[in-house]
Design an enzyme around this catalytic site. Structure first.
Site, PDB file in Angstrom:
ATOM      1  N   LYS A 186     -28.346 -11.964 -11.411  1.00  0.00           N
ATOM      2  CA  LYS A 186     -28.104 -12.140  -9.975  1.00  0.00           C
ATOM      3  C   LYS A 186     -28.809 -13.361  -9.406  1.00  0.00           C
ATOM      4  O   LYS A 186     -28.497 -13.799  -8.311  1.00  0.00           O
ATOM      5  CB  LYS A 186     -28.488 -10.877  -9.196  1.00  0.00           C
ATOM      6  CG  LYS A 186     -27.675  -9.678  -9.649  1.00  0.00           C
ATOM      7  CD  LYS A 186     -27.088  -8.862  -8.518  1.00  0.00           C
ATOM      8  CE  LYS A 186     -25.960  -8.028  -9.113  1.00  0.00           C
ATOM      9  NZ  LYS A 186     -25.356  -7.020  -8.378  1.00  0.00           N
ATOM     10  N   LYS A 197     -17.601  -6.902 -17.803  1.00  0.00           N
ATOM     11  CA  LYS A 197     -17.419  -5.583 -17.177  1.00  0.00           C
ATOM     12  C   LYS A 197     -16.661  -5.709 -15.848  1.00  0.00           C
ATOM     13  O   LYS A 197     -16.798  -6.718 -15.150  1.00  0.00           O
ATOM     14  CB  LYS A 197     -18.772  -4.876 -16.976  1.00  0.00           C
ATOM     15  CG  LYS A 197     -19.594  -5.396 -15.820  1.00  0.00           C
ATOM     16  CD  LYS A 197     -20.626  -4.378 -15.337  1.00  0.00           C
ATOM     17  CE  LYS A 197     -21.228  -4.878 -14.033  1.00  0.00           C
ATOM     18  NZ  LYS A 197     -21.929  -3.926 -13.235  1.00  0.00           N
ATOM     19  N   LYS A 204     -17.750  -5.175  -8.907  1.00  0.00           N
ATOM     20  CA  LYS A 204     -17.401  -5.363  -7.502  1.00  0.00           C
ATOM     21  C   LYS A 204     -17.589  -6.807  -7.082  1.00  0.00           C
ATOM     22  O   LYS A 204     -16.882  -7.330  -6.256  1.00  0.00           O
ATOM     23  CB  LYS A 204     -18.316  -4.502  -6.620  1.00  0.00           C
ATOM     24  CG  LYS A 204     -17.978  -3.036  -6.664  1.00  0.00           C
ATOM     25  CD  LYS A 204     -18.846  -2.256  -5.696  1.00  0.00           C
ATOM     26  CE  LYS A 204     -20.114  -1.835  -6.364  1.00  0.00           C
ATOM     27  NZ  LYS A 204     -20.874  -0.807  -5.692  1.00  0.00           N
TER      28      LYS A 204
HETATM   29  P1  ATP Z   1     -21.923  -5.200  -8.695  1.00  0.00           P
HETATM   30  O1  ATP Z   1     -20.794  -5.917  -9.317  1.00  0.00           O
HETATM   31  O2  ATP Z   1     -22.087  -5.492  -7.233  1.00  0.00           O
HETATM   32  O3  ATP Z   1     -23.201  -5.256  -9.473  1.00  0.00           O
HETATM   33  P2  ATP Z   1     -20.907  -2.804  -9.780  1.00  0.00           P
HETATM   34  O4  ATP Z   1     -19.431  -2.874  -9.681  1.00  0.00           O
HETATM   35  O5  ATP Z   1     -21.545  -3.071 -11.088  1.00  0.00           O
HETATM   36  O6  ATP Z   1     -21.522  -3.687  -8.652  1.00  0.00           O
HETATM   37  P3  ATP Z   1     -22.737  -0.681  -9.055  1.00  0.00           P
HETATM   38  O7  ATP Z   1     -22.860  -0.200  -7.649  1.00  0.00           O
HETATM   39  O8  ATP Z   1     -23.802  -1.559  -9.573  1.00  0.00           O
HETATM   40  O9  ATP Z   1     -21.319  -1.359  -9.266  1.00  0.00           O
HETATM   41  O10 ATP Z   1     -22.572   0.551 -10.025  1.00  0.00           O
HETATM   42  C1  ATP Z   1     -22.406   1.884  -9.646  1.00  0.00           C
HETATM   43  C2  ATP Z   1     -22.268   2.727 -10.887  1.00  0.00           C
HETATM   44  O11 ATP Z   1     -21.073   2.384 -11.591  1.00  0.00           O
HETATM   45  C3  ATP Z   1     -23.406   2.548 -11.899  1.00  0.00           C
HETATM   46  O12 ATP Z   1     -23.692   3.791 -12.508  1.00  0.00           O
HETATM   47  C4  ATP Z   1     -22.834   1.590 -12.899  1.00  0.00           C
HETATM   48  O13 ATP Z   1     -23.432   1.708 -14.160  1.00  0.00           O
HETATM   49  C5  ATP Z   1     -21.386   2.035 -12.933  1.00  0.00           C
HETATM   50  N1  ATP Z   1     -20.497   0.936 -13.321  1.00  0.00           N
HETATM   51  C6  ATP Z   1     -20.346  -0.239 -12.663  1.00  0.00           C
HETATM   52  N2  ATP Z   1     -19.443  -1.012 -13.272  1.00  0.00           N
HETATM   53  C7  ATP Z   1     -18.999  -0.312 -14.347  1.00  0.00           C
HETATM   54  C8  ATP Z   1     -18.037  -0.578 -15.381  1.00  0.00           C
HETATM   55  N3  ATP Z   1     -17.360  -1.710 -15.408  1.00  0.00           N
HETATM   56  N4  ATP Z   1     -17.851   0.365 -16.333  1.00  0.00           N
HETATM   57  C9  ATP Z   1     -18.534   1.532 -16.309  1.00  0.00           C
HETATM   58  N5  ATP Z   1     -19.448   1.848 -15.367  1.00  0.00           N
HETATM   59  C10 ATP Z   1     -19.681   0.945 -14.395  1.00  0.00           C
END
Ligand code: ATP
Ligand code: LTN
Length: 335
Positions: free
Chosen positions: A112, A196, A199
């Protein structure tokens, strides 16, 4: 009963399929066997300097999606992190147990801050995993269901718990364990299937949002990046795109990946994509409708969140008092 705790940040209007399959599905299942507590971690979201009106809206939307997915407020606690002040209080104490080097090794912090460099980042981003440890340790949590990307943060929570117990005495806090389901721990971006689904920072065509218009969902599945072969088989290294689609298909339909491979033998990628698009749309439609109902009744939602916060706060205070006492902070007799 053993306790489960997990949380997500309110950093987007909609959760995506990675959040849903990697975490939320497990949250819902674990309610049957565990004492479950789920939070919308708005204090964590402050590290991204969100617009205030948008943060408020996204906090409610995130909670609405928990409830729509099946988090049951009759059985589980659902609350907003900033409503329970003990999170920030324990985080401060834990920060005095965390090494600078230890926090600096967190890969999410490195990712980040890549653009701005460490000196351009805010301190909250650096201490983010300490606040996460506080979230978990406050509730004497045994199990934390998350996606693969949170494994390192959980390891820090475990290390901090062990350190507290060794310095302040056994039984100060419970050492939590990760609950990461291998098959769905990492759902990949549809346009870049070695990254992955995320968001932030991804191509909008690469993600499936729970609250997206079904037409867009179908379009994104149909334009997913695959490979130049024709065979539909699971091979994460050689065929990341097809493997990701098979993972999503299997998770949503309950059909094993091997059975899908057998059923699609001799058929084309287009068939797989268009049938998967139907499966995803059929799956997401009731979820979407239920989330919109909660979003459209903010008073009802706020009531659930207030009740959750009151109960969560009572549990959290017991842990905080224990930690404060063992640290040598004087009891607050005015309370
Ligand atoms: P950002 O991109 O802003 O970091 P994010 O999409 O990774 O956000 P988080 O709010 O960090 O989302 O994650 C919420 C939950 O979803 C956490 O338990 C995280 O491990 C899970 N998660 C996020 N992205 C994935 C993915 N691509 N596959 C499986 N689990 C995920
Ligand atoms: N860092 C997590 C969100 C999070 C969390 C937690 C997850 C904050 N506190 C406690 C589990 C338990 C993320 O998904 N980015």
């Amino acid at each position: 009963m053993t306790r489960v705790f997990s949380a997500m940040q309110p950093t987007s209007d909609s959760l995506h399929l990675g959040n849903y399959l990697g975490a939320l599905v497990e949250w819902v299942k674990l309610q049957d066997t565990h004492d479950a507590i789920y939070s919308v971690v708005d204090l964590h979201a402050l590290t991204q300097s969100p617009d205030p009106a948008q943060l408020r809206d996204r906090t409610r939307r995130t909670a609405a999606q928990y409830l729509a997915a099946g988090v049951d407020p009759e059985r589980s606690l659902c609350f907003v992190q900033s409503h329970v002040p003990q999170h920030a209080e324990l985080a401060w104490a834990l920060s005095t147990f965390t090494g600078m080097g230890e926090a600096g090794r967190m890969t999410q912090f490195k990712d980040k801050t890549q653009k701005t460099g460490e000196s351009g980042a805010n301190v909250g981003l650096f201490t983010y995993p300490v606040l996460m440890a506080a979230d978990i340790l406050l509730y004497d949590t045994d199990v934390v269901p998350v996606g693969e990307d949170q494994r390192q943060h959980l390891e820090l929570s475990r290390n901090l718990a062990e350190r507290l117990n060794s310095r302040l005495g056994e039984g100060t806090v419970v050492v939590p364990k990760p609950h990461i389901v291998k098959e769905t721990a990492k759902i990949y971006d549809l346009q870049d299937p070695v990254k992955k689904m995320s968001k932030s920072g991804g191509n909008p065509k690469g993600i499936i949002e729970i609250l997206d218009d079904p037409k867009k969902v179908a379009k994104n599945i149909k334009s997913a990046v695959t490979d130049l072969e024709t065979q539909i088989r699971f091979d994460r290294d050689a065929k990341p795109g097809i493997s990701n689609l098979l993972t999503i298909y299997s998770a949503l339909s309950g059909e094993a990946v091997e059975d899908l491979e057998a059923r699609y033998e001799g058929r084309m990628y287009g068939h797989l994509k268009s049938e998967l698009a139907d499966v995803v749309v059929a799956y997401l439609t009731p979820l979407h409708d239920s989330a919109m109902e909660w979003i459209d009744s903010p008073d009802r939602l706020d009531t659930v969140l207030a009740q959750g916060a009151a109960k969560a706060s009572a549990i959290a205070q017991v842990t905080l008092d224990r930690v404060y006492d063992r640290l040598g902070l004087l009891p607050a007799l005015h309370r």
